[in-house]
Design a protein around this motif. Structure first.
Motif, PDB file in Angstrom:
ATOM      1  N   PHE A 244       0.806  -1.220   0.000  1.00  0.00           N
ATOM      2  CA  PHE A 244       0.000   0.000   0.000  1.00  0.00           C
ATOM      3  C   PHE A 244       0.840   1.272   0.000  1.00  0.00           C
ATOM      4  O   PHE A 244       0.626   2.166  -0.828  1.00  0.00           O
ATOM      5  N   GLY A 245       1.778   1.379   0.928  1.00  0.00           N
ATOM      6  CA  GLY A 245       2.505   2.633   1.113  1.00  0.00           C
ATOM      7  C   GLY A 245       3.202   3.137  -0.138  1.00  0.00           C
ATOM      8  O   GLY A 245       2.889   4.216  -0.656  1.00  0.00           O
ATOM      9  N   ILE A 246       4.146   2.354  -0.630  1.00  0.00           N
ATOM     10  CA  ILE A 246       4.927   2.770  -1.793  1.00  0.00           C
ATOM     11  C   ILE A 246       4.079   2.800  -3.072  1.00  0.00           C
ATOM     12  O   ILE A 246       4.098   3.803  -3.805  1.00  0.00           O
ATOM     13  N   PRO A 247       3.312   1.727  -3.390  1.00  0.00           N
ATOM     14  CA  PRO A 247       2.532   1.773  -4.641  1.00  0.00           C
ATOM     15  C   PRO A 247       1.530   2.922  -4.698  1.00  0.00           C
ATOM     16  O   PRO A 247       1.442   3.627  -5.712  1.00  0.00           O
ATOM     17  N   ASN A 248       0.766   3.126  -3.630  1.00  0.00           N
ATOM     18  CA  ASN A 248      -0.253   4.180  -3.663  1.00  0.00           C
ATOM     19  C   ASN A 248       0.357   5.568  -3.728  1.00  0.00           C
ATOM     20  O   ASN A 248      -0.195   6.468  -4.373  1.00  0.00           O
ATOM     21  N   THR A 249       1.482   5.770  -3.062  1.00  0.00           N
ATOM     22  CA  THR A 249       2.160   7.066  -3.151  1.00  0.00           C
ATOM     23  C   THR A 249       2.627   7.321  -4.577  1.00  0.00           C
ATOM     24  O   THR A 249       2.470   8.431  -5.110  1.00  0.00           O
ATOM     25  N   ILE A 250       3.202   6.308  -5.211  1.00  0.00           N
ATOM     26  CA  ILE A 250       3.695   6.458  -6.586  1.00  0.00           C
ATOM     27  C   ILE A 250       2.533   6.684  -7.553  1.00  0.00           C
ATOM     28  O   ILE A 250       2.590   7.578  -8.412  1.00  0.00           O
ATOM     29  N   ILE A 251       1.457   5.898  -7.408  1.00  0.00           N
ATOM     30  CA  ILE A 251       0.317   6.007  -8.339  1.00  0.00           C
ATOM     31  C   ILE A 251      -0.295   7.402  -8.272  1.00  0.00           C
ATOM     32  O   ILE A 251      -0.568   8.035  -9.307  1.00  0.00           O
ATOM     33  N   ALA A 252      -0.525   7.897  -7.059  1.00  0.00           N
ATOM     34  CA  ALA A 252      -1.098   9.238  -6.917  1.00  0.00           C
ATOM     35  C   ALA A 252      -0.109  10.305  -7.359  1.00  0.00           C
ATOM     36  O   ALA A 252      -0.476  11.274  -8.032  1.00  0.00           O
ATOM     37  N   ALA A 253       1.155  10.133  -6.979  1.00  0.00           N
ATOM     38  CA  ALA A 253       2.168  11.146  -7.277  1.00  0.00           C
ATOM     39  C   ALA A 253       2.384  11.313  -8.774  1.00  0.00           C
ATOM     40  O   ALA A 253       2.598  12.431  -9.252  1.00  0.00           O
ATOM     41  N   VAL A 254       2.343  10.223  -9.525  1.00  0.00           N
ATOM     42  CA  VAL A 254       2.572  10.300 -10.969  1.00  0.00           C
ATOM     43  C   VAL A 254       1.524  11.184 -11.638  1.00  0.00           C
ATOM     44  O   VAL A 254       1.850  12.101 -12.401  1.00  0.00           O
ATOM     45  N   LEU A 255       0.263  10.916 -11.355  1.00  0.00           N
ATOM     46  CA  LEU A 255      -0.803  11.697 -11.977  1.00  0.00           C
ATOM     47  C   LEU A 255      -0.737  13.163 -11.545  1.00  0.00           C
ATOM     48  O   LEU A 255      -0.845  14.073 -12.379  1.00  0.00           O
ATOM     49  N   LEU A 256      -0.522  13.393 -10.257  1.00  0.00           N
ATOM     50  CA  LEU A 256      -0.495  14.763  -9.744  1.00  0.00           C
ATOM     51  C   LEU A 256       0.716  15.527 -10.271  1.00  0.00           C
ATOM     52  O   LEU A 256       0.621  16.706 -10.617  1.00  0.00           O
ATOM     53  N   TYR A 257       1.864  14.869 -10.360  1.00  0.00           N
ATOM     54  CA  TYR A 257       3.082  15.521 -10.853  1.00  0.00           C
ATOM     55  C   TYR A 257       2.957  15.845 -12.338  1.00  0.00           C
ATOM     56  O   TYR A 257       3.331  16.936 -12.787  1.00  0.00           O
ATOM     57  N   MET A 258       2.415  14.897 -13.092  1.00  0.00           N
ATOM     58  CA  MET A 258       2.259  15.118 -14.519  1.00  0.00           C
ATOM     59  C   MET A 258       1.322  16.295 -14.791  1.00  0.00           C
ATOM     60  O   MET A 258       1.604  17.164 -15.619  1.00  0.00           O
ATOM     61  N   LEU A 259       0.214  16.351 -14.075  1.00  0.00           N
ATOM     62  CA  LEU A 259      -0.722  17.459 -14.244  1.00  0.00           C
ATOM     63  C   LEU A 259      -0.104  18.784 -13.819  1.00  0.00           C
ATOM     64  O   LEU A 259      -0.275  19.811 -14.481  1.00  0.00           O
TER      65      LEU A 259
ATOM     66  N   ILE B 184      -5.013  24.115  -9.192  1.00  0.00           N
ATOM     67  CA  ILE B 184      -6.348  23.546  -9.278  1.00  0.00           C
ATOM     68  C   ILE B 184      -6.384  22.306 -10.147  1.00  0.00           C
ATOM     69  O   ILE B 184      -7.156  21.376  -9.899  1.00  0.00           O
ATOM     70  N   VAL B 185      -5.548  22.246 -11.195  1.00  0.00           N
ATOM     71  CA  VAL B 185      -5.542  21.061 -12.051  1.00  0.00           C
ATOM     72  C   VAL B 185      -5.087  19.843 -11.254  1.00  0.00           C
ATOM     73  O   VAL B 185      -5.661  18.751 -11.365  1.00  0.00           O
ATOM     74  N   SER B 186      -4.073  20.014 -10.413  1.00  0.00           N
ATOM     75  CA  SER B 186      -3.626  18.920  -9.550  1.00  0.00           C
ATOM     76  C   SER B 186      -4.730  18.524  -8.583  1.00  0.00           C
ATOM     77  O   SER B 186      -4.943  17.341  -8.297  1.00  0.00           O
ATOM     78  N   PHE B 187      -5.428  19.508  -8.074  1.00  0.00           N
ATOM     79  CA  PHE B 187      -6.518  19.246  -7.141  1.00  0.00           C
ATOM     80  C   PHE B 187      -7.633  18.453  -7.825  1.00  0.00           C
ATOM     81  O   PHE B 187      -8.192  17.514  -7.251  1.00  0.00           O
TER      82      PHE B 187
END
Length: 606
Positions: A152-167, A175-178
Motif C-alpha cells: 500500500f505505502g509505496i505503490p499508492n504514493t507512486i500512483i497518486a504522485a505520478v498523476l499529480l506531478y504530470m498534471l 487547481i488542475v492537480s486538485f
C-alpha cells in the motif's frame, strides 16, 4: 539527475510541513491503536489492535488520507521554479530534460512517502499509552509493517504522485492537480459499487487504484489467528491490481515526460480576435482579484465585493469542473435505489437526501478546503495584494465578502444537487418531491454546518499563513473532530464542532420533536463561529508584515478597539451556552456513550 533528487530532499527535509504531516499521521494511528474510540477505516473486531493485518490495512487507509499531502508535495516541486520566477534561468542552463523531470519527481515522491511512516511509529507507540488495554495486543511482528509498505505505502504514493506531478508540471496550476486528486477519489468510489455483485468483483479489483477491493477479496476468508500472525499476501487479484496500476502510472509518467518541454509556451495556442495566438491556462485565480471600490465604509461597497467574489467563484471553469465531477458521482449513486436483500424501493425524498449526503458532501468539503485557500491567497498570487491593501476598503468588508461568497457558492452547489435529485425521482416515476424537506435539510441544516466549516478553514489560513499546512490542518481538524472526543469519552454536542442532535425524518411525524433542539444548537455554533470570525478579522493579513509576532501584536490592538462589540457577542454566547447546558445536562437526563454502553452491559448480564 542526482543533484535534483538531493535538492528536493534538502528542501523538504528542512520544511516544517514534512514533519508536521508525519506527527499528525503518527498521532492519528496511535489513537486508533491505543483506544477503541478512535477508528480508522473501520473497527478491527477481535483481531489484535497491533496485528500485521491491521497495520497493513492502516497503511492503505492512510495512503488515501495522505492524498492531499502528496498533492502538496508534487505540486510544490513541479511549480516551485515558476512560483519564484526562476524558470528562465533553469530552462536556459545546460540541464538535461530527463534529469530535471525525473530528478524532481523521484525526490518529491520519496519525501511524500515519509509521512506514511507515521503508521509504523503510531502502531508501536500506541500499546505503550497508559490507557491501552494489554490484552488487546499481541507480539510486535514487523511483517505487517513491511507488507503495508510494499502493498500500500509505496505503490499508492507512486500512483497518486505520478498523476499529480504530470498534471502539475504540464499545466502549472494548483487547481488542475486538485482536480486530479478528485478524479482518483471518484474512481475509488465507483469501484465500491461493483463489490456488491460477486460476479463483478474482478472489475472492482481492476478499477480500484488504491488496492482496497482486491485486498478485501483476497483476505475474505482469513481467520482471526491468520490475521494476528501475518498480513494479506501479495497474490492473485491483489498482485495483479498492484502491478497493473503501477504499470499504468509508469506509462503516464513517461507520457508526461515526452509532453513536457523546457519552454514557457508548452500549451496549445488559442486564437485571438486578430488571428494571433496566446497560451490558454486553466487558472483558479482568473477573475478572482478583488475589484477596486470607490468607498471603503459603505454597504454598497460590501455588496459590490460580495457580488464580485461570488461571480468569480461560481463562473470559474475549475469550480465548474469540480462540481461537474461531483454531479457525475451523484448521478451514478442515485441511479440505483435498492433496499435490503435486493428489493427495489421508491426514491422517496429523505432517501435521496441521504444519498446526496453520502456521495456528494465529500466534494463540497473539498471545494471548501481548496477555495477558501484561493480566496485568501489570490491577491498575493496575482501580485495584487499591495494595491488592494492601499485601498480605503475596510478589512471587515474584505473578510465578510469572502465568507458570504463562499457560502453562496456552497448554496449554489446544494441547489444543483436538489435539481438532480428531483430529476432522478421523476425518471423513476416518483412525483412526491417534498421540496420543503430538501430546503430544510440541505439549504437549512447542512448549509449552516458548511458555513461554519468555511470560517474554520479561513482561520487556519490566516493564523498559519502557509497554504499547504493550512489545507492539511483543516482536513486534520475535520478528521480529529469526528473521533477525538470519543477518545476522551466526551459525546456532548457542545464540544464537538458544529455538533447537533441527531434528526430522524419520517413521513408520519416529519422532523418531529427535533426542530427546537436543532435551532438552539445551530444558534450556539453560530455565535461560536462569530467569535472565531472576530479572531480572523484581528489576524487578517493586510500589508507587508506577515510574521506571526507582528500580526499577534496588531491583533491585540484590533481586539481592544472592538471590545464593546466583542463583549456583547461573548455575552450572547454565554447566555446561549448556559441555556443549552441547562437543557442537556440539568433539566433532562443525559447519558454519554460510555454510560449507555455500561447500561447495555448491565442489562445483558441481568
Amino acid at each position: 539527475m542526482w543533484k535534483f533528487i538531493r535538492y528536493e530532499w534538502k528542501y523538504w527535509l528542512r520544511s516544517p510541513m514534512t514533519w508536521i504531516f508525519l506527527v499528525i499521521n503518527t498521532m492519528m494511528v496511535m489513537g486508533a491503536v491505543s483506544s477503541d474510540s478512535v477508528i480508522i477505516g473501520g473497527s478491527v473486531g477481535s483481531v489484535h489492535k497491533n496485528a500485521p493485518y491491521v497495520i497493513q490495512f492502516y497503511y492503505g487507509v492512510m495512503s488515501l488520507v495522505c492524498l492531499l499531502m502528496t498533492t502538496a508535495f508534487m505540486n510544490a516541486s513541479a511549480n516551485r521554479d515558476f512560483a519564484h520566477d526562476m524558470y528562465q534561468f533553469v530552462f536556459s542552463s545546460p540541464i538535461k530534460k530527463r534529469d530535471y523531470y525525473f530528478g524532481k519527481f523521484i525526490g518529491a515522491v520519496s519525501v511524500a512517502f515519509l509521512p506514511l511512516l507515521g503508521v509504523s511509529l503510531g502502531s508501536l507507540i500506541g500499546p505503550l499509552m497508559p490507557w491501552a488495554q494489554p490484552d488487546r495486543y499481541g507480539d510486535v511482528l514487523m511483517n505487517g509493517h513491511l507488507m503495508g509498505i510494499i502493498t500500500f505505502g509505496i505503490p499508492n504514493t507512486i500512483i497518486a504522485a505520478v498523476l499529480l506531478y504530470m498534471l502539475a508540471i504540464l499545466f502549472r496550476s494548483n487547481i488542475v492537480s486538485f482536480i486530479g486528486a478528485m478524479v482518483i477519489l471518484v474512481l475509488y468510489g465507483v469501484s465500491a459499487g461493483f463489490t456488491k455483485d460477486i460476479e463483478k468483483e474482478w472489475l472492482a479489483s481492476l478499477l480500484d487504484p488504491f488496492g482496497f477491493r482486491p485486498e478485501n477479496i483476497v483476505s475474505k476468508y482469513m481467520t482471526v489467528d491468520e490475521k494476528n500472525i501475518h498480513g494479506v499476501a501479495l497474490t492473485g487479484a491483489f498482485l495483479f491490481n498492484r502491478l497493473a496500476w503501477l504499470g499504468i502510472s509508469m506509462l503516464i509518467l513517461f507520457a508526461g515526460y515526452f509532453k513536457f518541454s523546457f519552454s514557457v509556451k508548452n500549451k496549445k495556442p488559442g486564437k485571438t480576435k486578430r488571428g494571433s495566438h496566446q497560451p490558454t491556462v486553466l487558472n483558479p485565480n482568473v477573475g478572482l482579484m478583488s475589484a477596486p471600490a470607490a468607498g471603503g465604509n459603505s454597504f454598497s461597497t460590501l455588496w459590490h465585493l460580495i457580488v464580485f467574489e461570488t461571480k468569480a467563484i461560481v463562473k470559474n471553469p475549475t469550480f465548474i469542473i469540480i462540481t461537474a465531477i461531483g454531479m457525475i458521482n451523484l448521478v451514478a449513486t442515485l441511479t440505483s435505489f435498492t433496499g435490503r436483500y435486493g428489493a427495489d424501493q421508491y426514491p422517496v425524498t429523505y432517501d435521496v437526501i441521504d444519498s446526496i449526503r453520502g456521495s456528494f458532501f465529500m466534494f463540497i468539503i473539498a471545494i471548501i478546503t481548496f477555495y477558501t485557500g484561493v480566496l485568501v491567497w489570490k491577491e498575493r498570487d496575482a501580485g495584487f495584494s499591495e494595491i488592494q491593501d492601499s485601498t480605503p476598503v475596510q478589512t471587515a468588508w474584505l473578510f465578510i465578502s469572502k465568507v458570504i461568497a463562499m457560502i453562496i457558492a456552497v448554496a449554489t452547489i446544494l441547489l444543483c444537487t436538489i435539481l438532480v435529485g428531483v430529476v432522478v425521482q421523476t425518471l423513476f416515476g416518483y412525483h412526491r418531491y417534498q421540496l420543503d424537506v430538501y430546503i430544510k435539510s440541505l439549504l437549512g441544516m447542512n448549509l449552516l454546518a458548511f458555513s461554519y466549516m468555511v470560517v474554520i478553514a479561513l482561520l487556519f489560513h490566516y493564523l498559519i499563513n502557509n497554504r499547504y499546512i493550512a489545507y492539511f490542518a483543516f482536513v486534520t481538524f475535520m478528521i480529529l473532530n469526528s473521533f477525538v472526543w470519543g477518545l476522551f469519552h466526551v459525546s456532548t454536542n457542545m464540544l464537538k464542532f458544529a455538533g447537533t442532535p441527531g434528526v430522524t425524518y419520517s413521513d408520519m411525524n416529519g422532523f418531529g420533536p427535533f426542530v427546537l433542539s436543532i435551532v438552539w444548537f445551530k444558534t450556539y455554533w453560530f455565535l461560536f463561529t462569530g467569535l472565531v470570525g472576530f479572531l480572523i478579522y484581528a489576524f487578517y493579513i493586510r500589508g507587508k508584515e506577515t510574521g506571526f509576532g507582528s500580526r499577534a501584536e496588531n491583533a491585540g490592538v484590533v481586539l481592544r478597539r472592538n471590545k464593546t462589540v466583542i463583549g456583547l457577542w461573548v455575552l450572547l454566547f454565554v447566555l446561549c451556552s448556559g441555556f443549552v447546558f441547562y437543557n442537556t445536562k440539568v433539566l433532562n437526563t443525559y447519558d454519554s456513550d460510555k454510560e449507555q454502553e455500561n447500561k447495555q452491559i448491565a442489562y445483558e448480564k441481568a
